[in-house]
Design a protein around this motif. Structure first.
Motif, PDB file in Angstrom:
ATOM      1  N   GLN A  40       0.815  -1.220   0.000  1.00 50.61           N
ATOM      2  CA  GLN A  40       0.000   0.000   0.000  1.00 50.61           C
ATOM      3  C   GLN A  40       0.850   1.272   0.000  1.00 50.61           C
ATOM      4  OE1 GLN A  40      -3.693   0.130  -0.102  1.00 50.61           O
ATOM      5  NE2 GLN A  40      -2.998  -1.824  -0.963  1.00 50.61           N
ATOM      6  N   SER A  43      -1.080   3.483  -3.963  1.00 50.97           N
ATOM      7  CA  SER A  43      -2.502   3.124  -3.967  1.00 50.97           C
ATOM      8  C   SER A  43      -3.290   4.399  -4.216  1.00 50.97           C
ATOM      9  CB  SER A  43      -2.916   2.509  -2.627  1.00 50.97           C
ATOM     10  OG  SER A  43      -2.819   3.477  -1.593  1.00 50.97           O
ATOM     11  N   SER A  44      -4.586   4.268  -4.385  1.00 50.28           N
ATOM     12  CA  SER A  44      -5.422   5.451  -4.555  1.00 50.28           C
ATOM     13  C   SER A  44      -5.384   6.331  -3.306  1.00 50.28           C
ATOM     14  CB  SER A  44      -6.859   5.042  -4.881  1.00 50.28           C
ATOM     15  OG  SER A  44      -7.382   4.213  -3.848  1.00 50.28           O
ATOM     16  N   LYS A  45      -5.216   5.710  -2.124  1.00 50.55           N
ATOM     17  CA  LYS A  45      -5.180   6.474  -0.875  1.00 50.55           C
ATOM     18  C   LYS A  45      -3.937   7.350  -0.772  1.00 50.55           C
ATOM     19  CE  LYS A  45      -7.977   3.276   1.872  1.00 50.55           C
ATOM     20  NZ  LYS A  45      -8.005   2.389   3.079  1.00 50.55           N
ATOM     21  N   THR A  46      -2.833   6.892  -1.346  1.00 48.66           N
ATOM     22  CA  THR A  46      -1.594   7.678  -1.287  1.00 48.66           C
ATOM     23  C   THR A  46      -1.438   8.595  -2.503  1.00 48.66           C
ATOM     24  OG1 THR A  46      -0.284   5.943  -2.380  1.00 48.66           O
ATOM     25  CG2 THR A  46      -0.434   5.867   0.028  1.00 48.66           C
ATOM     26  N   GLN A  49      -2.512   5.874  -7.861  1.00 47.35           N
ATOM     27  CA  GLN A  49      -3.366   4.791  -8.339  1.00 47.35           C
ATOM     28  C   GLN A  49      -2.704   4.072  -9.518  1.00 47.35           C
ATOM     29  OE1 GLN A  49      -6.385   3.256  -7.481  1.00 47.35           O
ATOM     30  NE2 GLN A  49      -5.632   1.897  -9.095  1.00 47.35           N
TER      31      GLN A  49
END
Length: 374
Positions: A40, A43-46, A49
């Motif tokens: 992770q 990721s899209s959160k960081t 994506q």
């Protein structure tokens, strides 16, 4: 040829990836990218994506371009913050953007993996995809130089940065390397290296397969401290390093410094058949010249011992010049959707290229080597 974008490396066959990569470099190895995604760290959160491009003939994947949809510009090292600020001043969105790079890793590689296709051939595919998906730009960072004609035809802009690399001219040992320096510069390096033993610092080098759980835990502590001192959170999670250690043990070198049996600093490197790559450094206590010893001189020693040809210690750092690292140009390519911003960004890139050429020549004047005699 048909193109497809996938949002996870798990949707790409590892055997196919590796056959197209056709290189010993850890930075285009399937397991390196898988470690980034599984941990992770991307990721899209960081804001990273995965959005990898696959090019195919019939049912076979013939080329892969690892890419990411970005919501910021952190971790790229080809800085476009000024562009983003200009967009904001005009109430225009700069993000999302599509970026082909090795996350958090300013290492030049071909980027596009495949035998029968040139990087410039995917320009139109990327442009069409951005237009269709409301992505505002695409960027290919740290890759090979591309002919100007291909750039003009596709409205692509070329940027340069300068890095400092060490080159192995078949040196037998560090002393032979130092013998190429002028007397004053040679004396300075010897003084720096001598100061390590004078401070009672012991240094050990450990290959990936021999790194213990305690050593990797200490490394991650120092890695975190490096970012926290600057007020940032680390880009990479501890799981990334654990995963990389398991999947790429023959590509990792850890250098640790200790005082009176207590570890105080670390430097993490990747390497392949030809090159050493300095990546991460951290310390729990500050000592004179310890950064130079762990991050540069130990790396040079390792290259000489293992007959590696190039040592890339990372981005920036003019202090590397007097220690024998030579300036080299890197290449990146950029397409901007917004027609109104194109002229200004094109002019920016042209001026930057001229500045980088001058800067490279300027840096060459301060190299520590003796003048060549005819």
């Amino acid at each position: 040829m048909k193109s497809e974008f996938v949002n996870s490396i798990d949707k790409i066959n590892e055997v196919t990836w590796q056959s197209l990569a056709n290189s010993s470099s850890p930075f285009i190895n399937y397991q390196f990218f898988k470690s980034l995604e599984n941990s992770q760290s991307v990721s899209s959160k960081t804001g990273w994506q995965p959005h990898h491009l696959l090019w195919s003939k019939s049912n076979n994947v013939d080329a892969i371009l690892p890419m990411y949809i970005k919501q910021h510009s952190w971790g790229e090292y080809v800085f476009d913050w000024a562009w983003a600020d200009a967009y904001q001043e005009h109430n225009e969105p700069y993000y999302p953007k599509l970026v082909a790079t090795i996350p958090f890793t300013p290492i030049s590689t071909p980027k596009l993996m495949g035998t029968y296709i040139e990087l410039s051939q995917v320009f139109s595919v990327l442009t069409e995809h951005c237009l269709a998906q409301n992505i505002n730009s695409w960027h290919i960072l740290y890759t090979q130089k591309i002919q100007k004609q291909s750039l003009r035809l596709n409205n692509v802009f070329h940027r340069n940065t300068v890095q400092f690399h060490w080159f192995n001219h078949q040196y037998h040992d560090f002393s032979e390397f130092l013998s190429t320096f002028t007397a004053r510069k040679r004396k300075n390096v010897k003084k720096e290296r001598l100061s390590i033993s004078q401070q009672n610092i012991k240094v050990r080098r450990i290959l990936g397969k021999d790194i213990t759980t305690e050593e990797i835990s200490f490394f991650y502590l120092t890695y975190q401290l490096t970012y926290l001192k600057r007020g940032h959170s680390p880009h990479l999670t501890s799981d990334f390093f654990s995963n990389a250690l398991k999947s790429l043990p023959n590509n990792i070198l850890l250098v640790i410094a200790s005082v009176d049996g207590c570890d105080v600093a670390c430097a993490w490197f990747f390497f392949d058949e030809h090159q050493l790559y300095g990546r991460y450094w951290g310390c729990t206590q500050a000592y004179n010249n310890l950064h130079f010893e762990l991050c540069y001189y130990q790396g040079i020693d390792f290259c000489i011992e293992h007959k590696l040809q190039v040592f890339n210690p990372g981005a920036q750092g003019e202090h590397k010049i007097q220690r024998g690292f030579e300036p080299v140009l890197t290449h990146s390519y950029h397409w901007i959707k917004h027609l109104g911003f194109r002229p200004a960004i094109q002019q920016f890139c042209l001026q930057e290229q001229q500045q980088m050429q001058l800067y490279l020549k300027h840096c060459q004047q301060f190299l520590p080597f003796k003048a060549e005699t005819s």
